[in-house]
Design an enzyme around this catalytic site. Structure first.
Site, short mmCIF file in Angstrom:
data_model
loop_
_atom_site.label_atom_id
_atom_site.label_comp_id
_atom_site.label_asym_id
_atom_site.label_seq_id
_atom_site.Cartn_x
_atom_site.Cartn_y
_atom_site.Cartn_z
N ARG A 1 0.74 -1.19 0.00
CA ARG A 1 0.15 0.09 -0.02
C ARG A 1 0.84 1.21 0.24
O ARG A 1 0.69 2.36 -0.62
CB ARG A 1 -0.90 -0.06 1.35
CG ARG A 1 -1.90 0.95 1.42
CD ARG A 1 -2.98 1.01 2.10
NE ARG A 1 -4.01 2.09 2.29
CZ ARG A 1 -4.19 3.08 2.95
NH1 ARG A 1 -3.67 2.92 4.12
NH2 ARG A 1 -4.91 3.97 3.02
N HIS B 1 0.85 4.35 -2.81
CA HIS B 1 0.43 5.74 -2.35
C HIS B 1 1.90 6.46 -2.94
O HIS B 1 1.50 7.75 -3.41
CB HIS B 1 0.23 5.91 -1.03
CG HIS B 1 -1.07 5.34 -0.67
ND1 HIS B 1 -1.74 5.96 0.37
CD2 HIS B 1 -1.90 4.54 -1.00
CE1 HIS B 1 -3.06 5.54 0.66
NE2 HIS B 1 -3.09 4.70 -0.37
N ASN C 1 -2.81 9.12 4.44
CA ASN C 1 -1.63 8.50 4.78
C ASN C 1 -1.64 7.98 6.30
O ASN C 1 -0.70 7.34 6.45
CB ASN C 1 -0.42 9.30 4.54
CG ASN C 1 -0.08 9.01 3.05
OD1 ASN C 1 -0.37 8.08 2.39
ND2 ASN C 1 0.96 10.09 2.54
N HIS D 1 -5.82 -6.13 -2.60
CA HIS D 1 -6.73 -6.04 -1.48
C HIS D 1 -6.97 -7.52 -1.01
O HIS D 1 -7.89 -7.64 -0.38
CB HIS D 1 -8.07 -5.37 -1.63
CG HIS D 1 -7.83 -4.01 -1.51
ND1 HIS D 1 -9.01 -3.01 -1.75
CD2 HIS D 1 -6.64 -3.25 -1.24
CE1 HIS D 1 -8.36 -1.80 -1.60
NE2 HIS D 1 -7.09 -2.04 -1.41
N ASP E 1 -3.54 -14.41 -3.30
CA ASP E 1 -3.81 -15.37 -4.10
C ASP E 1 -5.32 -14.59 -4.85
O ASP E 1 -5.35 -13.50 -4.76
CB ASP E 1 -4.66 -16.39 -3.43
CG ASP E 1 -5.51 -16.12 -2.01
OD1 ASP E 1 -6.07 -15.06 -2.15
OD2 ASP E 1 -5.77 -17.00 -1.49
C1 HEM Z 1 -9.81 2.63 -5.81
C2 HEM Z 1 -8.94 2.03 -5.42
C3 HEM Z 1 -8.49 1.87 -4.05
C4 HEM Z 1 -8.97 2.45 -2.83
C5 HEM Z 1 -10.25 3.51 -2.78
C6 HEM Z 1 -8.17 1.83 -1.65
C7 HEM Z 1 -8.62 2.16 -0.44
C8 HEM Z 1 -7.95 1.40 0.73
C9 HEM Z 1 -8.16 1.61 1.94
C10 HEM Z 1 -9.21 2.62 2.52
C11 HEM Z 1 -7.46 0.65 2.71
C12 HEM Z 1 -7.50 0.51 4.17
C13 HEM Z 1 -6.59 1.36 4.86
C14 HEM Z 1 -6.62 1.44 6.41
O1 HEM Z 1 -7.73 1.57 6.79
O2 HEM Z 1 -5.51 1.34 7.16
C15 HEM Z 1 -6.58 -0.02 1.71
C16 HEM Z 1 -5.69 -1.09 2.12
C17 HEM Z 1 -4.81 -1.54 1.43
N1 HEM Z 1 -4.64 -1.32 0.09
FE1 HEM Z 1 -6.14 -0.23 -1.18
N2 HEM Z 1 -7.20 1.09 -2.52
C18 HEM Z 1 -7.21 1.23 -3.76
C19 HEM Z 1 -6.27 0.74 -4.41
C20 HEM Z 1 -5.40 -0.12 -4.09
C21 HEM Z 1 -4.24 -0.49 -4.87
C22 HEM Z 1 -4.03 -0.30 -6.53
C23 HEM Z 1 -3.39 -1.24 -4.27
C24 HEM Z 1 -1.91 -1.89 -4.52
C25 HEM Z 1 -1.54 -2.07 -5.89
C26 HEM Z 1 -3.85 -1.33 -2.83
C27 HEM Z 1 -3.15 -1.86 -1.80
C28 HEM Z 1 -3.73 -2.06 -0.66
C29 HEM Z 1 -3.11 -2.91 0.42
C30 HEM Z 1 -1.98 -3.84 0.51
C31 HEM Z 1 -3.81 -2.34 1.73
C32 HEM Z 1 -3.82 -3.30 3.17
C33 HEM Z 1 -2.80 -2.33 3.94
C34 HEM Z 1 -2.39 -2.91 5.26
O3 HEM Z 1 -2.84 -3.93 5.65
O4 HEM Z 1 -1.58 -2.42 5.91
N3 HEM Z 1 -5.10 -0.49 -2.77
N4 HEM Z 1 -6.97 0.46 0.57
#
Ligand code: HEM
Ligand SMILES: *[C@@H]1O[C@H](CO)[C@@H](O)[C@H](O)[C@H]1NC(C)=O
Ligand SMILES: *[C@@H]1O[C@H](CO)[C@@H](O)[C@H](O)[C@H]1NC(C)=O
Length: 326
Positions: free
Chosen positions: A57, A61, A89, A189, A250
């Protein structure tokens, strides 16, 4: 006339900055680079299994705002509020910052001043994705670190959960990603977690007449409500993005979408729009297709907006520019 004109086009469109990247960029200057990164992330992931998702993530970002240039790693100071202190962030997990700092510290001992923080972040992310079961993809090296990091550059350069599919497609298109690449990238995700505040409206205040989003599978919604019941008092409460295989990279994310188990609004909508649904169905059925497309999309993401030559520097510390900025 035709020949010089086409030559001009080739020169004009050739991606100069990318062309300076190479898989073996540090072969002579820091031969242990890949080994040091691999050892650092392996140790860190074993002691903190949340690191892989956190780094993925963080990398996303970083790349979306001004390119993959480690601008997200810079700390704010009295003169400058940096990217990483944007509201969006604030939930980036500390483990991701920590693993990069550890790798940088080890690299500065082995080959001081040679390896950029942006290359470390790109390679560490790839290694971590692979470690938790995801596909391998080549990471070309030679990125320079940014000379700026501004909180004001964040808004509009990161997607939000309340975006419509239209807005999501538009956002990713503005960063040169196709709809299919977008759906593949969202497969990230399949690991990690989200804080309850990110989806609480879907549980408790969906609409005037319906408290809970009917797109959720009822049992899943019930479990989430139990989990998040106290989230206003305890903001650290969170749920796995993929409730079935939370720590494994997966294609379960796409299978979840098909059964009403997409956690965020922006996840769930991918199964309801004809432009994205067919890709969800493809990836849910075929993990090899998902891994292939995810790998290619990550390779593309990894060179997005990168800086080379004198457009950037190799930072001595990942959280600070080499010279003080005012
Ligand atoms: C419309 C696109 C996206 C939205 C709105 C979005 C939004 C979010 C949100 C709100 C979280 C939770 C953050 C938290 O509460 O700590 C999250 C987690 C995450 N996102 Fe996304 N995301 C998007 C696309 C992506 C993309 C393209 C990637 C990577 C290629 C990504 C990777 C991750 C990962 C790995 C997590 C887990 C983070 C953790 O466990 O620390 N996301 N995302
Ligand atoms: C979407 O969410 C962001 C913050 O996550 C907020 O700033 C924005 O106003 C919201 N947009 C809509 C249309 O609700
Ligand atoms: C809710 O969270 C607060 C703050 O963390 C805690 O003091 C309280 O015991 C929690 N209540 C329940 C029912 O878990």
């Amino acid at each position: 006339m035709a020949f010089p004109f086409s030559l001009l086009l080739v020169v004009f469109f050739f991606p100069f900055s990318e062309s300076k990247l190479a898989l073996d960029y540090y072969k002579k200057s820091c031969p242990d680079f890949e080994k040091i990164v691999r050892e650092t992330v392996t140790t860190k992931q074993m002691s903190n299994p949340t690191t892989a998702a956190a780094a993925l993530r963080l990398f996303f970002h970083d790349c979306m705002v001004e390119g993959c240039d480690a601008s997200i790693l810079v700390a704010s100071n009295a003169f400058n509020k940096a990217e990483r202190d944007a509201d969006i962030n604030l939930s980036l997990a500390g483990d991701a910052f920590d693993v990069i700092v550890r790798a940088k510290t080890a690299l500065e001992l082995s080959c001081p001043g040679i390896v950029s923080c942006s290359d470390i972040l790109a390679l560490a992310t790839r290694d971590l994705v692979t470690m938790v079961g995801g596909p391998f993809y080549p990471v070309r090296l030679g990125r320079k670190d940014s000379l700026m990091s501004q909180v004001s550059r964040v808004q509009g350069n990161l997607p939000t959960t309340n975006m419509t599919v239209d807005a999501m497609i538009g956002f990713f298109a503005s960063k040169s990603f196709t709809v299919q690449e977008m759906v593949a990238l969202m497969g990230a995700h399949t690991i990690g977690f989200s804080h309850c505040s990110e989806f609480a409206d879907r549980l408790y205040s969906y609409s005037k007449t319906l408290p809970t989003d009917p797109a959720f599978h009822p049992k899943y919604a019930e479990a989430l409500k139990k989990l998040c019941g106290n989230y206003t008092k305890n903001p650290s409460l969170s749920a796995f993005n993929d409730a079935m295989t939370p720590a494994k990279f997966d294609n379960m994310y796409y299978q979840n979408l098909q059964r009403g188990m997409g956690l965020l609004t922006s996840d769930g909508v991918l199964f309801n729009d004809p432009r994205t649904k067919s890709f969800v169905q493809l990836y849910a059925k075929n993990q090899i297709a998902f891994f292939n497309d995810f790998a290619h999309a990550m390779e593309k993401l990894s060179v997005y907006g990168i800086k080379t030559g004198n457009k950037g520097e190799v930072r001595h510390r990942c959280d600070a520019f080499n010279s003080i900025q005012t």
